[in-house]
Design an enzyme around this catalytic site. Sequence first.
Site, PDB file in Angstrom:
ATOM      1  N   CYS A  94       0.852  -1.195   0.000  1.00 49.30           N
ATOM      2  CA  CYS A  94       0.000   0.000   0.000  1.00 49.30           C
ATOM      3  C   CYS A  94       0.884   1.240   0.000  1.00 49.30           C
ATOM      4  O   CYS A  94       1.912   1.258   0.672  1.00 49.30           O
ATOM      5  CB  CYS A  94      -0.870  -0.031   1.261  1.00 49.30           C
ATOM      6  N   HIS A 136      -8.879  -4.003  -2.322  1.00 48.71           N
ATOM      7  CA  HIS A 136      -7.962  -3.177  -1.522  1.00 48.71           C
ATOM      8  C   HIS A 136      -8.421  -1.715  -1.506  1.00 48.71           C
ATOM      9  O   HIS A 136      -8.518  -1.095  -0.443  1.00 48.71           O
ATOM     10  CB  HIS A 136      -6.551  -3.296  -2.121  1.00 48.71           C
ATOM     11  N   GLU A 137      -8.731  -1.172  -2.684  1.00 43.50           N
ATOM     12  CA  GLU A 137      -9.086   0.256  -2.763  1.00 43.50           C
ATOM     13  C   GLU A 137     -10.467   0.529  -2.162  1.00 43.50           C
ATOM     14  O   GLU A 137     -10.673   1.566  -1.527  1.00 43.50           O
ATOM     15  CB  GLU A 137      -9.019   0.750  -4.219  1.00 43.50           C
ATOM     16  N   HIS A 140     -10.278   0.907   1.470  1.00 42.19           N
ATOM     17  CA  HIS A 140      -9.801   2.242   1.884  1.00 42.19           C
ATOM     18  C   HIS A 140     -10.947   3.211   2.133  1.00 42.19           C
ATOM     19  O   HIS A 140     -10.915   3.971   3.103  1.00 42.19           O
ATOM     20  CB  HIS A 140      -8.902   2.852   0.797  1.00 42.19           C
TER      21      HIS A 140
HETATM   22 ZN    ZN Z   1      -3.668   1.105  -0.160  1.00 44.65          ZN
END
Ligand code: ZN
Length: 173
Positions: A94, A136-137, A140
Amino acid sequence: MAVQEILLLGNPILRKQCSPVKNTRTAEIVETIANLRDTLQDFRKRKGFGRGIAAPQIGVTRQIIYIDFEYHGALLNPTITKRSRKKFTLWDDCFSFPDILAKVERNYSIEVSFIDESGARKKLNAEGSLSELLQHEIDHVNGILAVDRAIDSKHIILRSEYEKLSAKQPVML
Ligand SMILES: [Zn+2]
């Protein structure tokens, strides 16, 4: 439009639940999308990796992610609407903790609903690398980081140690 500073692990903004975008044409949203694109391109130029970025990483608590891998562009209010039962594991990294790797489990394929930059509702089916990138995004914008998804605490390691281990014994990983 400019390259922004990337917030790092420990910054409380990375832990916030981001708010949805209602109007894609406001100056704030248009500027955020351009800044995400510029910051992603700059990071990749400097560090040699990077396929996606999320708005909270540049301090904007909005549900916006920007992908430049297989899919190219911004996804606003992205939500996962389908997940395959099939899963896979990988070492995830990341921008917000570039020296740390966490081994995570992700769904092999997903369907994502979102709105694009023009405000149109869309769906995207993704598998493999694009699927794990989107997971993953999207994490966030919900205040979740890859270290939270580590399969256990032993699977959070420094990148430098990972490189040493993988040079010696790739099978161990
Ligand atoms: Zn990230």
